[in-house]
Design a protein around this motif. Structure first.
Motif, PDB file in Angstrom:
ATOM      1  N   VAL A   1      34.768  38.440  93.185  1.00 59.30           N
ATOM      2  CA  VAL A   1      33.578  39.052  93.768  1.00 59.30           C
ATOM      3  C   VAL A   1      33.150  40.186  92.845  1.00 59.30           C
ATOM      4  CG1 VAL A   1      32.610  40.203  95.782  1.00 59.30           C
ATOM      5  CG2 VAL A   1      34.439  38.511  96.054  1.00 59.30           C
ATOM      6  N   VAL A   2      31.996  40.029  92.266  1.00 61.35           N
ATOM      7  CA  VAL A   2      31.513  41.078  91.388  1.00 61.35           C
ATOM      8  C   VAL A   2      30.509  41.913  92.164  1.00 61.35           C
ATOM      9  CG1 VAL A   2      30.408  41.603  89.202  1.00 61.35           C
ATOM     10  CG2 VAL A   2      31.838  39.568  89.416  1.00 61.35           C
ATOM     11  N   ASP A   3      30.900  43.125  92.395  1.00 60.22           N
ATOM     12  CA  ASP A   3      30.013  43.993  93.141  1.00 60.22           C
ATOM     13  C   ASP A   3      29.187  44.827  92.179  1.00 60.22           C
ATOM     14  OD1 ASP A   3      30.457  46.695  95.545  1.00 60.22           O
ATOM     15  OD2 ASP A   3      28.727  45.508  94.965  1.00 60.22           O
ATOM     16  N   LYS A   4      27.921  44.494  92.118  1.00 59.26           N
ATOM     17  CA  LYS A   4      27.066  45.226  91.188  1.00 59.26           C
ATOM     18  C   LYS A   4      26.139  46.179  91.940  1.00 59.26           C
ATOM     19  CE  LYS A   4      26.948  41.748  87.571  1.00 59.26           C
ATOM     20  NZ  LYS A   4      26.158  40.689  86.968  1.00 59.26           N
ATOM     21  N   ASN A   5      26.333  46.237  93.252  1.00 59.60           N
ATOM     22  CA  ASN A   5      25.412  47.063  94.053  1.00 59.60           C
ATOM     23  C   ASN A   5      25.523  48.535  93.695  1.00 59.60           C
ATOM     24  OD1 ASN A   5      24.527  44.832  95.350  1.00 59.60           O
ATOM     25  ND2 ASN A   5      25.981  45.042  97.063  1.00 59.60           N
ATOM     26  N   GLY A   6      24.381  49.174  93.658  1.00 60.19           N
ATOM     27  CA  GLY A   6      24.388  50.604  93.422  1.00 60.19           C
ATOM     28  C   GLY A   6      24.504  50.990  91.956  1.00 60.19           C
ATOM     29  N   LYS A   7      24.703  50.002  91.097  1.00 56.62           N
ATOM     30  CA  LYS A   7      24.818  50.328  89.683  1.00 56.62           C
ATOM     31  C   LYS A   7      23.496  50.047  88.979  1.00 56.62           C
ATOM     32  CE  LYS A   7      29.733  49.403  89.227  1.00 56.62           C
ATOM     33  NZ  LYS A   7      30.705  48.422  88.748  1.00 56.62           N
ATOM     34  N   VAL A   8      23.248  50.802  87.942  1.00 57.49           N
ATOM     35  CA  VAL A   8      22.059  50.516  87.145  1.00 57.49           C
ATOM     36  C   VAL A   8      22.357  49.266  86.344  1.00 57.49           C
ATOM     37  CG1 VAL A   8      20.465  51.389  85.423  1.00 57.49           C
ATOM     38  CG2 VAL A   8      21.579  52.972  86.994  1.00 57.49           C
ATOM     39  N   ARG A   9      21.584  48.225  86.579  1.00 55.54           N
ATOM     40  CA  ARG A   9      21.838  46.955  85.894  1.00 55.54           C
ATOM     41  C   ARG A   9      21.122  46.923  84.563  1.00 55.54           C
ATOM     42  NH1 ARG A   9      22.370  42.862  89.958  1.00 55.54           N
ATOM     43  NH2 ARG A   9      21.787  41.312  88.427  1.00 55.54           N
ATOM     44  N   LYS A  10      21.861  47.102  83.491  1.00 59.03           N
ATOM     45  CA  LYS A  10      21.247  46.943  82.185  1.00 59.03           C
ATOM     46  C   LYS A  10      21.582  45.548  81.699  1.00 59.03           C
ATOM     47  CE  LYS A  10      21.057  51.734  80.902  1.00 59.03           C
ATOM     48  NZ  LYS A  10      21.460  52.783  79.970  1.00 59.03           N
ATOM     49  N   ILE A  11      20.658  44.987  80.934  1.00 58.04           N
ATOM     50  CA  ILE A  11      20.908  43.609  80.545  1.00 58.04           C
ATOM     51  C   ILE A  11      21.336  43.515  79.085  1.00 58.04           C
ATOM     52  CG2 ILE A  11      19.402  42.702  82.348  1.00 58.04           C
ATOM     53  CD1 ILE A  11      17.364  42.014  80.217  1.00 58.04           C
ATOM     54  N   VAL A  12      22.311  42.643  78.866  1.00 59.64           N
ATOM     55  CA  VAL A  12      22.925  42.487  77.553  1.00 59.64           C
ATOM     56  C   VAL A  12      22.838  41.017  77.147  1.00 59.64           C
ATOM     57  CG1 VAL A  12      25.038  42.784  76.211  1.00 59.64           C
ATOM     58  CG2 VAL A  12      24.524  44.382  78.066  1.00 59.64           C
TER      59      VAL A  12
END
Lengths: 480, 283
Positions: free
Chosen positions: A145-156
């Motif tokens: 489970v990858v919890d990405k909530n609340g993080k600034v999603r930068k794309i790579v």
């Protein structure tokens, strides 16, 4: 009575001091099929081997691992039968254990650092890793489970999908980034897919590991050749904040000898790609053909040469000969692969170098003219330099020849990316932080090292992921 | 998803398809090609991009059914999907003002010559076009080529349309008439390109040819497409596909194009039998 007798097993089964051998398909049998040569430990063998581990307080084996797996802990967990926890420990550091457990040159890495080396028999760390990874794949217990909530999603963006790229992509995804991998071929895996043969690394294993990386949230776009379909600069204008180039070393070297373009002369890349990725061994069920050959000559002494020779044998060649200009001691291939090849009946012509290829009237190769070599003073690689013996030319018959003398990076990306610096062989210039000469572009794996190992590429991928993470956490968005 | 949005029959067993491939359509320039794989068990083959429409995200491909893969491609219908398409590959043609150029298209090679002729015309060249085929039913893009050309010739081997003979006859005549020719572009069967390079060599007329060898990846990885040009080995996929026709070792190319001839015949026969049986069942 029985209460006075110790259990029988304790008398007849003392703590085994011998390294447990890897069960393999018998040489005669395996020379005719593409199934995996190594059969793997069962739980008994694995636990017997794990039991030999001394659990050193300062484990030197970890120093030999480019990705620093907590080796003693996972081995202890195997001994205790806690395989679920063992795989978790490995995956903390290694996204692709089923692959590294099969192809790592452990004899030069973790196993060479094991204290039991002094007694001659280091712990079979590679075989144990393979066992644990297999258990994982069989049980399908991965629930990531990858919890990405609340993080600034930068794309790579990640260019290429071999071991370096899959590692950097997986790790950056774990850190919370939105990662897209761009692969030129029709399937992800890079050299794991097109290069390493089925009998050494089953493609189902590669697919499982790619699926694992996808389960971490990584997107994979196949059929995109960065440099042609899109450029690095276009990726930035599409909004990618950072780019990792792990496009490998995919351009084959040729010898530039007369007759090298005759029909039946292959680069190892072509021969292996036809067989592994395109499944030419299943022609005509699969559409890609290949020339099998009765007498096959393979030029070179590395792992790719061993893979080519053993593939030719499995396709049905009568006689396969490896031609290598130095002696057995200098063979760059893994010792285990050389032994496997010898057991299967591959012939070796040492201290021999080709001088030209001879063809028949229809333009097909029919033989290789060779010259004898002798070893002189050591060269810059530290190995003794081969020197031709005058007037020692001789001929060997061959209707298929495979050139396996190495690969270099594909120059396409460098040509299409202004400001991206590479040397004359196309090897990208990077600093100690894996940064290329272009802003926000990192690189690792064979495109920066020429030709190295899967695990080294993965080690660089791990390092790059940390460095990219550090950079993106400290820097503002890329001004477009 | 590489969807086929349109399909047309251009001549007996020469077909045109338009395929949805937005990234490729945006980048494509004349002279470039794609490598495609129809399905999971398919082989990878190169096909030149004839035209592209970046607005709709479409590319146009024209192919002649010759082996199993092109036969299978010919069976696909509008709405069907091609599993993989990679491109645009290869170097674009060098489009500049030469003066008077002669563009020669042989057979299905006319499909490759067309975008180049169009581009050369657009930048101000005077364009003489010669297209040839075995017979009039195998001629393609006749109207398109005629419209853009300043001078236009047709040849057929059997004389069913235009000049009775080969494209080389017309070229020879132009040279004999001492017409000023600044560039010849020849695209078609390898033997045709070899013949044309042979005609222009003594006159030192710059001659470009577009090679079509066997390829797998199309990215410079396998070296299957290698051919001797001048004194060095070139990979057609990344160094070409266009080369100076006076330097290409056409005999070597012809030999290398025949490597898998036996296998190709076997695969096609099995496929035709398979298709025949399926049709038989339906009937």
């Amino acid at each position: 009575m029985s209460s006075l007798t110790k259990p029988k097993s304790e008398f007849t089964n003392p703590k085994p001091s011998n390294r447990q051998a890897m069960p393999k398909q018998p040489p005669k049998e395996r020379g005719h099929n593409f199934n995996e040569v190594a059969l793997g430990y069962n739980i008994d063998l694995a636990q017997a081997e794990a039991d030999r581990c001394l659990q050193c307080p300062k484990p030197t084996c970890r120093e030999g691992c480019p990705v620093e797996i907590d080796i003693p802990t996972f081995i202890r967990l195997v001994k205790e039968g806690n395989l679920d926890e063992a795989i978790r420990i490995i995956r903390e550091k290694n996204n692709l254990p089923a692959i590294t457990g099969r192809v790592c040159p452990v004899e030069n890495q973790c196993e060479s650092h094991c204290v039991l080396c002094k007694a001659g028999k280091p712990i079979a760390i590679g075989a144990l890793e393979r066992f644990v990874a297999n258990h994982d794949n069989k049980k399908e217990l991965r629930k990531v489970v990858v919890d990405k909530n609340g993080k600034v999603r930068k794309i790579v963006a990640v260019v290429g999908s071999g071991p370096a790229s899959l590692t950097v992509a997986g790790d950056l995804s774990k850190f919370g980034y939105d990662v897209t991998v761009f692969e030129a071929l029709h399937e992800a895996g890079g050299v794991l897919l097109y290069g390493i043969p089925e009998f050494r690394l089953p493609k189902s294993i590669v697919r499982d590991e790619v699926e694992y990386v996808k389960s971490l949230g990584v997107k994979i776009e196949t059929n995109v050749l960065v440099g042609r379909t899109v450029t690095i600069d276009e990726l930035f204008s599409m909004g990618f904040e950072a780019i990792f180039i792990g496009a490998g070393a995919g351009t084959p070297y040729f010898l530039n000898l007369p007759g090298e373009n005759l029909n039946g002369v292959y680069s190892a890349n072509e021969f292996l790609t036809r067989t592994n990725m395109m499944k030419a061994y299943k022609f005509p069920e699969y559409d890609t053909p290949i020339k099998i050959g009765k007498k096959v000559a393979v030029i070179g002494g590395g792992n790719v040469a061993m893979d080519s020779a053993r593939t030719a044998l499995r396709l049905g060649a009568d006689e396969v000969t490896i031609i290598y200009r130095r002696s057995r001691d200098e063979l760059p291939a893994r010792r285990e692969e050389v032994e496997n090849a010898e057991e299967e009946g591959i012939r070796f012509l040492f201290l021999t170098s080709p001088t030209r290829f001879l063809g028949n009237e229809k333009g097909w190769v029919k033989g290789v003219e060779c010259i004898k070599m002798q070893l002189g003073e050591p060269d810059e690689s530290g190995r003794r330099r081969p020197i031709p013996v005058k007037e020692s030319e001789f001929l060997i018959d061959a209707d298929v020849v495979i050139i396996a003398i190495g690969q270099r990076p594909n120059p396409l990306i460098t040509q299409a990316t202004p400001g991206l610096k590479a040397d004359s062989q196309g090897i990208l210039k990077i600093d100690e932080n894996l940064k290329t000469s272009r802003d926000r572009v990192w690189a690792g794996g064979d495109i920066t090292s020429g030709e190295a190992t899967v695990i080294n590429a993965m080690g660089m991928g791990k390092k790059a992921a940390k460095l990219i993470h550090k950079f993106l956490s400290e820097n503002q968005a890329h001004a477009i | 998803m590489f969807n086929i949005t349109e399909k047309k029959l251009l001549a007996s067993n020469i077909k045109l398809i338009k395929v949805y491939a937005p990234l490729i359509s945006k980048k494509n320039k004349p002279g470039q090609f794609v490598v495609l794989r129809i399905d999971e068990s398919g082989e990878r083959i190169p096909l030149t991009i004839v035209d592209s429409d970046p607005k709709e995200g479409l590319i146009t491909l024209i192919f002649q059914e010759a082996g199993k893969t092109t036969a299978k491609l010919g069976q696909l219908k509008e709405g069907d999907v091609i599993h993989d398409i990679l491109g645009p590959l290869g170097n674009p043609s060098e489009i500049k003002t030469y003066g008077q150029v002669v563009i020669i298209g042989g057979g299905v090679g006319t499909a490759v010559a067309y975008p180049e002729a169009k581009a050369l015309k657009t930048v101000g060249n005077r364009v003489i076009t010669i297209i040839g085929a075995r017979n009039k039913d195998l001629l393609i893009l006749e109207d398109e080529m005629k419209t853009l050309s300043d001078e236009f010739y047709i040849t057929t081997d059997d004389g069913s349309k235009g000049h009775h003979g080969f494209v080389t006859d017309v070229l020879k005549k132009l040279i004999e008439e001492k017409r000023k020719i600044d560039l010849v572009v020849a695209i078609g069967p390898t033997v045709m390109m070899r013949a044309i390079a042979g005609i222009t060599r003594p006159y030192n007329i710059k001659t470009l040819v577009s090679l079509n060898p066997i390829m797998i990846d199309g990215t410079g990885m396998c070296g299957g497409c290698r051919v001797t040009v001048g004194n060095s080995t070139k990979f057609v996929c990344v160094d070409g596909p266009e080369f100076d026709g006076h330097l290409v070792d056409f005999d070597q190319l012809l030999t290398r194009q025949r490597i898998y001839l036996d296998d190709e015949i076997k695969a096609l026969k099995l496929y035709e039998k398979d298709i025949g049986e399926k049709r038989g069942c339906q009937a």
